[in-house]
Design an enzyme around this catalytic site. Sequence first.
Site, PDB file in Angstrom:
ATOM      1  N   ASP A  51      44.462  35.571  46.004  1.00 31.96           N
ATOM      2  CA  ASP A  51      44.312  34.798  44.763  1.00 31.96           C
ATOM      3  C   ASP A  51      45.680  34.410  44.211  1.00 31.96           C
ATOM      4  O   ASP A  51      46.432  35.245  43.730  1.00 31.96           O
ATOM      5  CB  ASP A  51      43.582  35.642  43.709  1.00 31.96           C
ATOM      6  CG  ASP A  51      43.359  34.856  42.426  1.00 31.96           C
ATOM      7  OD1 ASP A  51      42.331  34.156  42.344  1.00 31.96           O
ATOM      8  OD2 ASP A  51      44.220  34.914  41.519  1.00 31.96           O
ATOM      9  N   LYS A  81      44.629  27.541  41.621  1.00 33.35           N
ATOM     10  CA  LYS A  81      44.112  27.079  40.319  1.00 33.35           C
ATOM     11  C   LYS A  81      44.948  25.925  39.801  1.00 33.35           C
ATOM     12  O   LYS A  81      46.171  25.917  40.009  1.00 33.35           O
ATOM     13  CB  LYS A  81      44.168  28.232  39.296  1.00 33.35           C
ATOM     14  CG  LYS A  81      43.682  29.572  39.845  1.00 33.35           C
ATOM     15  CD  LYS A  81      43.685  30.685  38.829  1.00 33.35           C
ATOM     16  CE  LYS A  81      43.394  32.032  39.478  1.00 33.35           C
ATOM     17  NZ  LYS A  81      44.584  32.746  39.985  1.00 33.35           N
ATOM     18  N   HIS A 114      42.213  26.718  35.607  1.00 35.52           N
ATOM     19  CA  HIS A 114      42.825  27.987  35.190  1.00 35.52           C
ATOM     20  C   HIS A 114      42.412  28.404  33.771  1.00 35.52           C
ATOM     21  O   HIS A 114      42.108  29.570  33.527  1.00 35.52           O
ATOM     22  CB  HIS A 114      44.348  27.873  35.311  1.00 35.52           C
ATOM     23  CG  HIS A 114      45.024  29.171  35.584  1.00 35.52           C
ATOM     24  ND1 HIS A 114      46.163  29.271  36.358  1.00 35.52           N
ATOM     25  CD2 HIS A 114      44.740  30.437  35.191  1.00 35.52           C
ATOM     26  CE1 HIS A 114      46.533  30.542  36.417  1.00 35.52           C
ATOM     27  NE2 HIS A 114      45.692  31.266  35.717  1.00 35.52           N
TER      28      HIS A 114
HETATM   29  P1  NAD Z   1      46.223  44.219  37.522  1.00 33.99           P
HETATM   30  O1  NAD Z   1      45.239  44.727  36.541  1.00 33.99           O
HETATM   31  O2  NAD Z   1      45.801  43.951  38.902  1.00 33.99           O
HETATM   32  O3  NAD Z   1      47.434  45.270  37.483  1.00 33.99           O
HETATM   33  C1  NAD Z   1      48.588  45.056  38.230  1.00 33.99           C
HETATM   34  C2  NAD Z   1      49.596  46.125  37.882  1.00 33.99           C
HETATM   35  O4  NAD Z   1      49.147  47.407  38.325  1.00 33.99           O
HETATM   36  C3  NAD Z   1      50.925  45.867  38.575  1.00 33.99           C
HETATM   37  O5  NAD Z   1      51.970  46.225  37.698  1.00 33.99           O
HETATM   38  C4  NAD Z   1      50.881  46.808  39.768  1.00 33.99           C
HETATM   39  O6  NAD Z   1      52.163  47.198  40.174  1.00 33.99           O
HETATM   40  C5  NAD Z   1      50.088  47.975  39.220  1.00 33.99           C
HETATM   41  N1  NAD Z   1      49.359  48.677  40.274  1.00 33.99           N
HETATM   42  C6  NAD Z   1      48.577  48.156  41.243  1.00 33.99           C
HETATM   43  N2  NAD Z   1      48.052  49.124  42.011  1.00 33.99           N
HETATM   44  C7  NAD Z   1      48.512  50.298  41.518  1.00 33.99           C
HETATM   45  C8  NAD Z   1      48.319  51.645  41.900  1.00 33.99           C
HETATM   46  N3  NAD Z   1      47.538  51.966  42.926  1.00 33.99           N
HETATM   47  N4  NAD Z   1      48.949  52.605  41.175  1.00 33.99           N
HETATM   48  C9  NAD Z   1      49.731  52.289  40.131  1.00 33.99           C
HETATM   49  N5  NAD Z   1      49.965  51.017  39.719  1.00 33.99           N
HETATM   50  C10 NAD Z   1      49.345  50.019  40.421  1.00 33.99           C
HETATM   51  O7  NAD Z   1      46.898  42.929  36.835  1.00 33.99           O
HETATM   52  P2  NAD Z   1      47.065  41.394  37.116  1.00 33.99           P
HETATM   53  O8  NAD Z   1      48.092  41.121  38.143  1.00 33.99           O
HETATM   54  O9  NAD Z   1      47.253  40.772  35.784  1.00 33.99           O
HETATM   55  O10 NAD Z   1      45.623  40.889  37.651  1.00 33.99           O
HETATM   56  C11 NAD Z   1      45.291  40.817  39.019  1.00 33.99           C
HETATM   57  C12 NAD Z   1      45.276  39.387  39.523  1.00 33.99           C
HETATM   58  O11 NAD Z   1      44.368  38.603  38.743  1.00 33.99           O
HETATM   59  C13 NAD Z   1      46.606  38.640  39.357  1.00 33.99           C
HETATM   60  O12 NAD Z   1      47.581  39.028  40.292  1.00 33.99           O
HETATM   61  C14 NAD Z   1      46.143  37.217  39.500  1.00 33.99           C
HETATM   62  O13 NAD Z   1      45.938  36.894  40.852  1.00 33.99           O
HETATM   63  C15 NAD Z   1      44.824  37.246  38.706  1.00 33.99           C
HETATM   64  N6  NAD Z   1      44.993  36.843  37.288  1.00 33.99           N
HETATM   65  C16 NAD Z   1      44.356  35.721  36.869  1.00 33.99           C
HETATM   66  C17 NAD Z   1      44.477  35.303  35.554  1.00 33.99           C
HETATM   67  C18 NAD Z   1      43.755  34.072  35.110  1.00 33.99           C
HETATM   68  O14 NAD Z   1      44.026  33.584  34.000  1.00 33.99           O
HETATM   69  N7  NAD Z   1      42.861  33.539  35.890  1.00 33.99           N
HETATM   70  C19 NAD Z   1      45.246  36.021  34.641  1.00 33.99           C
HETATM   71  C20 NAD Z   1      45.886  37.179  35.090  1.00 33.99           C
HETATM   72  C21 NAD Z   1      45.738  37.580  36.411  1.00 33.99           C
END
Ligand code: NAD
Length: 278
Positions: A51, A81, A114
């Site tokens: 994604d 997106k 988006h």
């Molecule tokens: P997330 O909730 O996936 O959290 C990511 C964070 O958690 C990072 O700092 C990572 O290092 C940490 N992490 C991951 N695995 C871990 C583990 N096992 N132990 C400890 N820490 C860990 O947050 P995100 O990146 O905001 O969301 C996931 C995905 O969703 C994004 O990468 C993106 O692709 C998508 N997204 C979309 C939108 C949208 O508006 N459509 C907005 C935000 C994110």
Amino acid sequence: MKKITDLQGTFELHNGVQMPYFGLGVYLSKDGNEVIHAVKDALDYGYRHIDTAAIYHNEEGVGTGIKESSVERKDVFLVSKVWNTDQGYDSTLKAFDASLDRLGTDYLDLYLIHWPKGEKSKETWKALERLYKEKRVRSIGVSNFLQHHLEDLLTSAEIVPMVNQMEFHPYLVQQKLVDFCASKGIQYEAWSPLMQGNIFDLDVMKDLAAKYKKTIAQIVLRWDLQKGVVTIPKSSKKERIVANADLFDFEISDADVQLLDSLDRGKRFGPDPDNFDF
Ligand code: NAD
């Protein structure tokens, strides 16, 4: 409950396309080596869904990661997106071409609006419908659309969105919206499923992790899947990419699913779709 099998298992979209229910998010993964390795490591391990978005400025690296992996393009479910400043009919068509160029591919598996941008998003949607009819994208959807945004879009849409990607975690369940999407055949998808890292501080998660002998990430991501929600946790570290996906050997009880549901307090870690300034 929909059937959950393994890392390559899918939920079926309303047009029959199979969407792998577990993917890798790459928001804040830096273009170049960081995102290339994250994508390559994930695909080599068994992930089949990536994604990204134009605004993440890492589509080139994502494309390179796919090419350098052991997996063929046709076996990857690739999502991008259209960003807010590119919304509108002609500008969306151009933005789509630019994303394909950067990704080094000639189609997407899913293209999303988006963020909702009022009337403009109706024109954007027409462009997505055209791309879909021209078979340049296998499915189309939206992100950050609340029920009223969806209802408004549906007044002029020919094609019902296949997916709605929303902030979703135990502090922001929005069950009514989840149910509304289900009633329209729109697949719900979780962004920030790990609360951007904040989930690891919750005592209730620590207790559940101890009870099931799994990590906090595995518990919350398994809850997503058992609720029928596609999930895309982000990490660029190989150990975490691997560990996060190790959740196909246990099941959360109905009572504990309800316990997680009950933590809902309408708390966002990201922007509010009804009140954002970008
Ligand atoms: P997330 O909730 O996936 O959290 C990511 C964070 O958690 C990072 O700092 C990572 O290092 C940490 N992490 C991951 N695995 C871990 C583990 N096992 N132990 C400890 N820490 C860990 O947050 P995100 O990146 O905001 O969301 C996931 C995905 O969703 C994004 O990468 C993106 O692709 C998508 N997204 C979309 C939108 C949208 O508006 N459509 C907005 C935000 C994110």
